[in-house]
Write a protein that holds these residues in place. Structure first.
Motif, PDB file in Angstrom:
ATOM      1  N   ARG A  14      46.935  74.876  45.063  1.00 36.72           N
ATOM      2  CA  ARG A  14      45.219  74.388  45.259  1.00 36.72           C
ATOM      3  C   ARG A  14      45.064  73.955  46.614  1.00 36.72           C
ATOM      4  O   ARG A  14      44.023  74.219  47.034  1.00 36.72           O
ATOM      5  CB  ARG A  14      45.454  73.260  44.074  1.00 36.72           C
ATOM      6  CG  ARG A  14      44.041  73.094  43.288  1.00 36.72           C
ATOM      7  CD  ARG A  14      43.818  74.483  42.745  1.00 36.72           C
ATOM      8  NE  ARG A  14      44.633  74.712  41.541  1.00 36.72           N
ATOM      9  CZ  ARG A  14      45.235  75.771  41.356  1.00 36.72           C
ATOM     10  NH1 ARG A  14      45.315  76.784  42.216  1.00 36.72           N
ATOM     11  NH2 ARG A  14      45.965  75.793  40.079  1.00 36.72           N
ATOM     12  N   HIS A 231      46.056  67.577  42.387  1.00 36.14           N
ATOM     13  CA  HIS A 231      44.550  68.161  42.630  1.00 36.14           C
ATOM     14  C   HIS A 231      44.016  67.927  41.418  1.00 36.14           C
ATOM     15  O   HIS A 231      44.537  67.491  40.121  1.00 36.14           O
ATOM     16  CB  HIS A 231      44.787  69.657  42.697  1.00 36.14           C
ATOM     17  CG  HIS A 231      45.645  70.430  41.735  1.00 36.14           C
ATOM     18  ND1 HIS A 231      46.993  70.285  41.494  1.00 36.14           N
ATOM     19  CD2 HIS A 231      44.968  70.771  40.507  1.00 36.14           C
ATOM     20  CE1 HIS A 231      46.992  71.058  40.622  1.00 36.14           C
ATOM     21  NE2 HIS A 231      46.029  71.468  39.832  1.00 36.14           N
ATOM     22  N   ASP A 233      41.438  70.127  38.472  1.00 35.91           N
ATOM     23  CA  ASP A 233      41.028  71.426  38.321  1.00 35.91           C
ATOM     24  C   ASP A 233      39.507  71.483  38.000  1.00 35.91           C
ATOM     25  O   ASP A 233      38.881  71.050  37.190  1.00 35.91           O
ATOM     26  CB  ASP A 233      41.580  71.939  36.983  1.00 35.91           C
ATOM     27  CG  ASP A 233      43.247  72.078  36.893  1.00 35.91           C
ATOM     28  OD1 ASP A 233      43.610  72.221  38.099  1.00 35.91           O
ATOM     29  OD2 ASP A 233      43.724  72.563  36.162  1.00 35.91           O
ATOM     30  N   HIS A 289      46.228  65.702  39.010  1.00 36.07           N
ATOM     31  CA  HIS A 289      47.791  66.346  38.257  1.00 36.07           C
ATOM     32  C   HIS A 289      48.378  66.963  39.374  1.00 36.07           C
ATOM     33  O   HIS A 289      47.812  67.808  40.159  1.00 36.07           O
ATOM     34  CB  HIS A 289      47.517  66.851  37.032  1.00 36.07           C
ATOM     35  CG  HIS A 289      46.458  67.873  37.093  1.00 36.07           C
ATOM     36  ND1 HIS A 289      45.444  68.191  37.138  1.00 36.07           N
ATOM     37  CD2 HIS A 289      47.052  69.399  37.045  1.00 36.07           C
ATOM     38  CE1 HIS A 289      44.960  69.292  37.179  1.00 36.07           C
ATOM     39  NE2 HIS A 289      46.097  70.066  37.308  1.00 36.07           N
ATOM     40  N   ARG A 319      41.501  78.190  30.867  1.00 35.11           N
ATOM     41  CA  ARG A 319      40.453  77.285  31.182  1.00 35.11           C
ATOM     42  C   ARG A 319      38.994  78.384  30.550  1.00 35.11           C
ATOM     43  O   ARG A 319      39.346  79.316  30.641  1.00 35.11           O
ATOM     44  CB  ARG A 319      40.158  77.039  32.459  1.00 35.11           C
ATOM     45  CG  ARG A 319      41.283  76.492  33.168  1.00 35.11           C
ATOM     46  CD  ARG A 319      41.719  77.370  34.418  1.00 35.11           C
ATOM     47  NE  ARG A 319      42.890  76.810  34.822  1.00 35.11           N
ATOM     48  CZ  ARG A 319      43.055  76.039  35.993  1.00 35.11           C
ATOM     49  NH1 ARG A 319      42.103  75.581  36.487  1.00 35.11           N
ATOM     50  NH2 ARG A 319      44.471  75.807  36.119  1.00 35.11           N
TER      51      ARG A 319
HETATM   52 FE   LIG Z   1      45.758  72.132  37.958  1.00 32.36          FE
END
Ligand SMILES: [Fe+2]
Ligand SMILES: O=C(O)CCC(=O)C(=O)O
Length: 321
Positions: A14, A231, A233, A289, A319
């Motif tokens: 990320r 990071h 999401d 997380h 997602r």
């Molecule tokens: Fe994540």
């Protein structure tokens, strides 16, 4: 931004994305070509013939299984509904023993996925990972590589546009579709979570943990030294994020220490084991997380025997854009 300093953070894809985006913005300002970005994110190269020779994960095609085994055709791999139903009964009867509410909107479904289904998930990911749009290893311009292999299903992340798209910008590959078996599994996990929350007398289930229909799945494979920095999401649509549509995460293989919290400083930890499902949505959708540790040699023996999963951890996060 000096990319060479980032190699100290193996496994942090990320952050890599973020750095690439920053680089893109910088290129915009400096008027340089997108080739700069191409050199930041390593291209997938090589031919299909190489797929089994890459034991170190150093070449183009990454095989999540350690030994040469026959790669089954996708149509012959089916998740078994009966085992899921058995699991479901067991879980609901045992209540909190199998589902832990870690915080509002965040549930840990322990050992939710049967070994048989874990094996099938490995087989499917292996097959998809070896094909077009399959696993690749993000790398840095200085030649450093992250200890994380990655594959997008459904949609691919485009760091230049800072959005999801229908092709992978690094090589133009179309991301494989999310297999129906995976979608059913996510649906069932959410239904079981709702049933559990209902048993706990939670009145407004849809606020607490909204339902969702995934159209993006990020598949990560962590080596034993892999990790993923803290990071959020937050690349999904504004609407999805605003509604708190959950992220549903499946862990297979080695156990991992997963850290989470409202900010970067105050984090809690949970160990995710093979077969666990972690869900975070509603008011927990924006948690920070990351994965700090992969506990080597913790993959259940039976899974190793049946799948030949290479040492490490497979994680799938679903997602809705
Ligand atoms: Fe994540
Ligand atoms: O591996 C995990 O458990 C988390 C993965 C994750 O956070 C992500 O892919 O965004």
């Amino acid at each position: 931004m000096d990319f060479s300093c980032l190699s100290a953070e193996p496994g942090d894809c990320r952050r890599l994305k973020d750095q690439s985006v920053h680089a893109t913005r910088r290129i915009g300002k400096l008027g340089k070509s997108s080739k700069f970005i191409d050199s930041v994110i390593e291209r997938r190269q090589g031919s299909q013939n190489q797929m089994d020779s890459d034991a170190s994960g150093d070449g183009a095609f990454f095989d999540i299984c350690s030994v040469k085994t026959y790669v089954k055709s996708l149509s012959s791999i089916q998740l078994e509904t009966p085992s899921h139903l058995k699991n479901k009964e067991k879980m609901l009867n045992c209540g909190a023993h199998y589902i832990n509410v870690l915080r509002p909107g965040m549930l840990h479904l322990r050992r939710y996925i049967s070994v048989a289904d874990q094996v099938k998930i490995v087989e499917i990911c292996r097959k998809l990972g070896l094909g077009s749009g399959g696993f690749y290893q993000p790398g840095y311009r200085n030649g450093g590589k992250l200890n994380l292999k990655m594959m997008y299903l459904g949609k691919s992340w485009d760091p230049q546009r800072f959005g999801y798209g229908d092709v992978r910008p690094t090589d133009g590959a179309k991301p494989p579709s999310i297999p129906d078996e995976f979608l059913k599994l996510v649906e069932r996990a959410l239904q079981d979570s709702h049933a559990y929350l209902k048993k706990l007398n939670n009145a407004n289930l849809e606020d607490m943990l909204p339902s969702m229909n995934p159209d993006i799945c990020i598949v990560n494979f962590y080596s034993e030294s892999g990790r993923l920095g803290l990071h959020q999401d937050k690349e999904e649509s504004k609407e999805s994020l605003m509604r708190g549509l959950p992220v549903v995460s499946i862990s297979i293989g080695d156990s991992a220490e997963f850290v989470y919290g409202d900010d970067r400083k105050n984090v809690e930890k949970v160990v995710l084991e093979s077969g666990d499902v972690l869900i975070f949505g509603g008011c927990s959708r924006h948690i920070y997380h990351g994965v700090t540790t992969i506990f080597g040699e913790t993959t259940p023996q039976i899974l190793l025997r049946k799948s030949n999963l290479r040492p490490g951890r497979l994680n799938l996060t679903f997602r809705q854009y």
